[in-house]
Structures are given as C-alpha cells and as structure tokens.
Design a protein around this motif. Structure first.
Motif, short mmCIF file in Angstrom:
data_model
loop_
_atom_site.label_atom_id
_atom_site.label_comp_id
_atom_site.label_asym_id
_atom_site.label_seq_id
_atom_site.Cartn_x
_atom_site.Cartn_y
_atom_site.Cartn_z
N ALA A 13 -56.25 81.24 -35.15
CA ALA A 13 -56.70 82.53 -35.69
C ALA A 13 -55.55 83.29 -36.34
CB ALA A 13 -57.33 83.37 -34.58
N TYR A 14 -54.37 83.13 -35.75
CA TYR A 14 -53.17 83.75 -36.34
C TYR A 14 -52.93 83.21 -37.75
CZ TYR A 14 -48.15 84.10 -37.28
OH TYR A 14 -46.94 84.30 -37.88
N ARG A 16 -55.10 81.79 -39.67
CA ARG A 16 -56.22 82.17 -40.54
C ARG A 16 -56.00 83.59 -41.07
NH1 ARG A 16 -59.79 80.00 -37.28
NH2 ARG A 16 -60.25 81.95 -36.20
N ALA A 17 -55.56 84.50 -40.19
CA ALA A 17 -55.27 85.87 -40.62
C ALA A 17 -54.17 85.89 -41.67
CB ALA A 17 -54.89 86.73 -39.41
N ASP A 22 -55.46 88.92 -43.89
CA ASP A 22 -56.35 89.83 -43.15
C ASP A 22 -55.51 90.64 -42.15
OD1 ASP A 22 -58.19 91.06 -41.49
OD2 ASP A 22 -59.54 89.33 -41.42
N THR A 24 -56.16 93.43 -40.58
CA THR A 24 -56.89 93.90 -39.40
C THR A 24 -56.91 92.83 -38.32
OG1 THR A 24 -58.26 95.26 -40.83
CG2 THR A 24 -59.07 94.89 -38.60
N ALA A 25 -57.24 91.61 -38.72
CA ALA A 25 -57.24 90.50 -37.75
C ALA A 25 -55.84 90.27 -37.20
CB ALA A 25 -57.78 89.23 -38.41
N MET A 26 -54.83 90.33 -38.09
CA MET A 26 -53.45 90.12 -37.65
C MET A 26 -53.04 91.17 -36.64
SD MET A 26 -50.73 88.29 -37.80
CE MET A 26 -50.65 87.24 -39.26
N ARG A 28 -54.91 92.79 -34.61
CA ARG A 28 -55.64 92.59 -33.36
C ARG A 28 -55.03 91.46 -32.54
NH1 ARG A 28 -60.97 92.97 -35.49
NH2 ARG A 28 -60.68 90.79 -35.99
N ILE A 29 -54.47 90.47 -33.23
CA ILE A 29 -53.89 89.32 -32.53
C ILE A 29 -52.61 89.72 -31.78
CG2 ILE A 29 -52.61 87.18 -33.00
CD1 ILE A 29 -54.91 86.64 -35.14
N ARG A 108 -52.74 87.36 -26.39
CA ARG A 108 -52.21 88.18 -27.48
C ARG A 108 -50.81 87.69 -27.85
NH1 ARG A 108 -56.70 91.02 -29.21
NH2 ARG A 108 -57.73 91.94 -27.41
#
Lengths: 134, 134
Positions: A13-14, A16-17, A22, A24-26, A28-29, A108
């Motif tokens: 996911a990291y 992908r962000a 992205d 916002t996603a970054m 949040r991670i 996280r």
C-alpha cells in the motif's frame, strides 16, 4: 505467517500511494509519533511534520518514471516489523528498509530509508537470495 | 533518558568497532537473530552470517580514511530503538539508521543502513534540499 502477510500488504500500500502520488493514503500509512525518513541523497528527517512535508513535495511533483518494488522480505517481532525490498524507479534501483509498528491493531510506518544500489535486481537475485527469518 | 544514553553508547561502540576495524567487537554488537544490513551501494543482506561476512570483508580491508559520526539522535520505544546519524568517512557523508533491540538487558544491533548524502553536515542548513524521487 499472518503477520508477514499483513505487513507485506501495508508495504504494498505504501508503494501504491507513492506510485499514484496519493498524499492522503501516504499520510494515513505513516504513524503519528516516532517517525523518521531518509530519502536517497537527503539528510535525516525526524518527526511526522518533516516526513510528511517531504512527501508533499515529492508527490506534488511526480516524475514520469514507473515505480515498482521487488523481492520484499518481512521480518516481524511482536508489534515491530520491517520489510526489506528493492525499489525500481525508471532506470534506477534502490535498496529500501521500511519499518512498521502495530498500533491499535494496524501496522503503521515509522521509518523509511532507501539508497541507490550498484546492481540491477536480476543480478542481485543471483547473488543474494532473500530468505525469511521468522 | 537513560535508555537514550544506553543506546547512544552502543551506537558509539559500533562506530568505534568500525573505525578500529575490530571484527570481534563488531560481531558482539550485532544480535544473533533477525538481522539485516544495507551498506551503501550494496543489495539487502539478511541474516547474521551474511551481515558478519560483509563486515569481515570491510574490516579486513580498512581504508585510510577517518570514520566519524555526528548528530546522533535516539528514538526508543520499549525494547526497540534506533539511532539516526550522519557518518563522515573521509570526504564522503552518509545518512545512517542504526536499529537496536534490547536482549537480556543489552542493546544489540538488528539493522544498519547507510546511504550517501548530497550535502555536507555543515552546509546542510544553507542550501536547498535535493529534490530526489523518494
């Protein structure tokens, strides 16, 4: 191995962000506290504000290069874990360590460092086969 | 802050072992399990054997350059902790993250990564940060 699967999913996911710029996603991670980051060529960044500021700059000026990661290996100990992998960004290859802490049941990111590798991933694979340690 | 002092002392011992090419001290500093290391330009090394082999090679061919570290900052959470610092090896500057785990009351190194920095420590405040991709 469920912990390995979970942390490898967050590692994916990291990237992908990163690849989709992205922010916002970054954000949040990344964890809220005790975070640090060393981008290639950069000095040490300490604290969530400094780290997220750096990502705002990087993701605000995305390059045209594809971003991929390969050969991800997880090492987990309780609620702390790391993923080691190779990043391929256009023609450049970086070795990365991505550190995570499980907070309220969710992994996280607490630290990222990447630096240039002199080998391509293919040649690297022949010489050093990553192994799981846990 | 006693934990910070302890981990900073072990971090200093790590650089002393490096600077004096003391393989016995270096091997004592590293933990027995779950270790990984990324030297500048190298692929990811996983496992104590691979990591200590790399150190045997590096310390067996010591350069003539002075090895120093600067600006060490400790971040400790329970029995896991890291020290972030700048390494100065002759004319080259590296940003390093050194990860330790407290095992039987003693901090042991579980991960080291260092990569070249585009700035010298003194000029770091005066110049703009390099905009690299990650």
């Amino acid at each position: 191995m469920a912990d390995d699967d979970d942390i490898l999913r967050v590692n994916a996911a990291y990237y992908r962000a990163f690849a989709t710029a992205d922010f916002t996603a970054m954000s949040r991670i990344w964890a809220k506290e005790q975070v640090s980051c060393i981008h290639p060529g950069w000095p040490v960044l300490i604290g969530r504000d400094a780290v997220l500021d750096s990502w705002k700059g990087i993701l605000g000026n995305p390059g045209s290069e594809e971003i991929e990661f390969h050969e991800a290996t997880a090492i987990v100990d309780g609620d702390e874990g790391r993923v080691l992998c190779l990043e391929v960004i256009g023609p450049a290859v970086f070795a990365a360590s991505n550190w995570f802490r499980r907070i309220d049941g969710q992994w996280r990111m607490i630290h990222h460092q990447a630096g240039p590798v002199a080998l391509t991933p293919d040649r690297g694979e022949d010489e050093e086969r990553p192994q799981r340690l846990n």
